[in-house]
Design a protein around this motif. Structure first.
Motif, PDB file in Angstrom:
ATOM      1  N   CYS A   1      56.324  16.932 -29.138  1.00 20.14           N
ATOM      2  CA  CYS A   1      56.365  15.991 -30.259  1.00 20.14           C
ATOM      3  C   CYS A   1      54.976  15.465 -30.613  1.00 20.14           C
ATOM      4  CB  CYS A   1      57.297  14.830 -29.944  1.00 20.14           C
ATOM      5  SG  CYS A   1      59.046  15.284 -29.926  1.00 20.14           S
TER       6      CYS A   1
ATOM      7  N   LYS B   1      52.154  17.021 -30.179  1.00 20.55           N
ATOM      8  CA  LYS B   1      51.461  18.128 -30.854  1.00 20.55           C
ATOM      9  C   LYS B   1      51.938  18.252 -32.302  1.00 20.55           C
ATOM     10  CE  LYS B   1      50.590  23.105 -30.570  1.00 20.55           C
ATOM     11  NZ  LYS B   1      50.909  24.371 -29.857  1.00 20.55           N
ATOM     12  N   PHE B   2      53.248  18.119 -32.508  1.00 21.74           N
ATOM     13  CA  PHE B   2      53.833  18.181 -33.844  1.00 21.74           C
ATOM     14  C   PHE B   2      53.252  17.083 -34.729  1.00 21.74           C
ATOM     15  CE2 PHE B   2      57.087  17.753 -37.087  1.00 21.74           C
ATOM     16  CZ  PHE B   2      57.603  19.028 -37.240  1.00 21.74           C
ATOM     17  N   GLU B   3      53.122  15.890 -34.189  1.00 19.82           N
ATOM     18  CA  GLU B   3      52.581  14.756 -34.929  1.00 19.82           C
ATOM     19  C   GLU B   3      51.103  14.950 -35.260  1.00 19.82           C
ATOM     20  OE1 GLU B   3      55.742  11.681 -32.830  1.00 19.82           O
ATOM     21  OE2 GLU B   3      53.674  11.821 -32.106  1.00 19.82           O
TER      22      GLU B   3
ATOM     23  N   GLU C   1      49.575  17.807 -35.634  1.00 19.84           N
ATOM     24  CA  GLU C   1      49.489  18.853 -36.660  1.00 19.84           C
ATOM     25  C   GLU C   1      49.809  18.275 -38.040  1.00 19.84           C
ATOM     26  OE1 GLU C   1      52.163  21.832 -35.259  1.00 19.84           O
ATOM     27  OE2 GLU C   1      50.687  22.761 -33.932  1.00 19.84           O
ATOM     28  N   THR C   2      50.778  17.381 -38.077  1.00 19.55           N
ATOM     29  CA  THR C   2      51.110  16.715 -39.338  1.00 19.55           C
ATOM     30  C   THR C   2      49.946  15.876 -39.831  1.00 19.55           C
ATOM     31  OG1 THR C   2      53.455  16.619 -38.750  1.00 19.55           O
ATOM     32  CG2 THR C   2      52.695  15.099 -40.469  1.00 19.55           C
TER      33      THR C   2
ATOM     34  N   VAL D   1      57.078  13.128 -41.414  1.00 22.17           N
ATOM     35  CA  VAL D   1      57.056  12.733 -40.009  1.00 22.17           C
ATOM     36  C   VAL D   1      56.717  11.244 -40.000  1.00 22.17           C
ATOM     37  CG1 VAL D   1      56.036  13.108 -37.733  1.00 22.17           C
ATOM     38  CG2 VAL D   1      56.288  15.034 -39.324  1.00 22.17           C
TER      39      VAL D   1
ATOM     40  N   THR E   1      62.566  15.880 -39.731  1.00 24.68           N
ATOM     41  CA  THR E   1      62.357  15.354 -38.387  1.00 24.68           C
ATOM     42  C   THR E   1      63.357  14.266 -37.993  1.00 24.68           C
ATOM     43  OG1 THR E   1      60.678  13.845 -39.276  1.00 24.68           O
ATOM     44  CG2 THR E   1      59.915  15.942 -38.380  1.00 24.68           C
TER      45      THR E   1
ATOM     46  N   ASP F   1      64.105  24.664 -40.143  1.00 26.40           N
ATOM     47  CA  ASP F   1      62.931  24.661 -39.276  1.00 26.40           C
ATOM     48  C   ASP F   1      63.332  24.257 -37.852  1.00 26.40           C
ATOM     49  OD1 ASP F   1      60.560  24.168 -37.908  1.00 26.40           O
ATOM     50  OD2 ASP F   1      59.551  23.330 -39.658  1.00 26.40           O
TER      51      ASP F   1
ATOM     52  N   ASN G   1      61.511  23.852 -35.243  1.00 29.80           N
ATOM     53  CA  ASN G   1      60.608  22.856 -34.660  1.00 29.80           C
ATOM     54  C   ASN G   1      60.948  21.447 -35.127  1.00 29.80           C
ATOM     55  OD1 ASN G   1      59.058  24.632 -33.112  1.00 29.80           O
ATOM     56  ND2 ASN G   1      57.672  25.080 -34.809  1.00 29.80           N
ATOM     57  N   ALA G   2      61.310  21.319 -36.394  1.00 30.75           N
ATOM     58  CA  ALA G   2      61.717  20.009 -36.911  1.00 30.75           C
ATOM     59  C   ALA G   2      62.992  19.525 -36.217  1.00 30.75           C
ATOM     60  CB  ALA G   2      61.935  20.085 -38.420  1.00 30.75           C
TER      61      ALA G   2
ATOM     62  N   TYR H   1      62.118  18.387 -32.738  1.00 33.99           N
ATOM     63  CA  TYR H   1      61.465  17.082 -32.811  1.00 33.99           C
ATOM     64  C   TYR H   1      62.508  15.974 -33.025  1.00 33.99           C
ATOM     65  CZ  TYR H   1      58.250  13.409 -34.413  1.00 33.99           C
ATOM     66  OH  TYR H   1      57.553  12.230 -34.551  1.00 33.99           O
TER      67      TYR H   1
END
Length: 263
Positions: A14, A16-18, A20-21, A35, A70, A92, A94-95, A98
């Motif tokens: 999470c 890492k996802f944030e 990247e956003t 996000v 998300t 998605d 990944n979403a 998350y």
């Protein structure tokens, strides 16, 4: 021990996802994915306002949130809206991963689904679809899929940007496949559903004429772009308080339709 390791793995994912956003927003000027906490405030408030509206229609009901991203909006409806059950769906993975970690409740679940090929039939009292249809290649297939997933008499709440032309097959937004004008979008939805209410979520700066002095001054002194000369958008029921010309101004905002499934 196993649970702690799994939680740590998901927390790292999470974070890492944030990040990247945040990079998309600050470095690449991309902000299509919501996000929470990682977008510009006006974009954040716009999303929150739409789901606050949705919360008024979900109490005690079974809800499908299409393109839930998300999961913040699904979470709001499950908690603040007191829905009986909410299922957030997105293509998605990944979403969905998350959302499943960041936004958890007993009455909230998530599933990977294609909006154009929903696998449900006569299941939901309310279907939510915010900022989805303009991204889809086969929007007619999507609408049929939504109709199939709804119970008889069910409600469908959908939003989309208002185009300044009746139908735009090449929108400025690179993530949108098409956009509709104010009236043409309603005509499209009336082929399958009954319109109960129309809402607009407009940006006040868009209702100012392009040659207004305030806009020219802000541009000249501060180098401000059109889309940044704005205030928080608000959602209001459309009662013909705006003219067709006002609603044809480029980037003026969104329309939100509350629809009912035809018997």
């Amino acid at each position: 021990m196993i649970n702690e390791i799994n939680n740590l793995r998901e927390e790292i994912f999470c974070l890492k996802f944030e990040l990247e956003t945040l990079s998309d927003v600050l470095l690449r000027a991309k902000s299509e994915r919501w996000v929470p906490g990682y977008l510009f405030l006006d974009t954040e408030f716009s999303h929150l306002a739409r789901y606050e509206l949705a919360c008024k229609y979900v109490n005690g009901l079974e809800v499908l949130d299409i393109a839930c991203g998300t999961g913040k909006g699904s979470y709001m409806m499950a908690k603040n809206g007191e829905a009986k059950k909410v299922l957030g769906c997105d293509l998605d993975s990944n979403a969905i991963r998350y959302a499943s970690y960041r936004f958890q409740l007993e009455n909230l679940n998530y599933k990977i689904e294609n909006a154009q090929e929903l696998t449900f039939e006569n299941k939901f009292d309310v279907v939510i679809s915010f900022e989805t249809i303009e991204h889809l290649v086969d929007y007619n297939r999507f609408l049929k899929s939504v109709n199939k997933a709804m119970k008889p008499g069910g409600l469908f709440l959908i939003s989309t940007p208002i185009s300044n032309v009746e139908f735009d097959s090449k929108p400025n937004n690179p993530y949108h496949i098409q956009e509709w004008g104010f009236n043409s979008f309603q005509n499209l939805l009336q082929e399958t559903f009954t319109i109960k209410k129309i809402f607009v979520q407009l940006y006040p700066y868009s209702l100012i004429k392009k040659d207004a002095k305030i806009v020219r001054v802000l541009k000249k002194i501060f180098g401000v772009k059109d889309k940044l000369i704005s205030q928080d958008s608000i959602i209001e029921e459309f009662t013909y308080q705006y003219s067709d010309e006002q609603l044809k101004i480029k980037n003026c905002g969104y329309q939100i339709l509350l629809l009912e499934k035809n018997e």
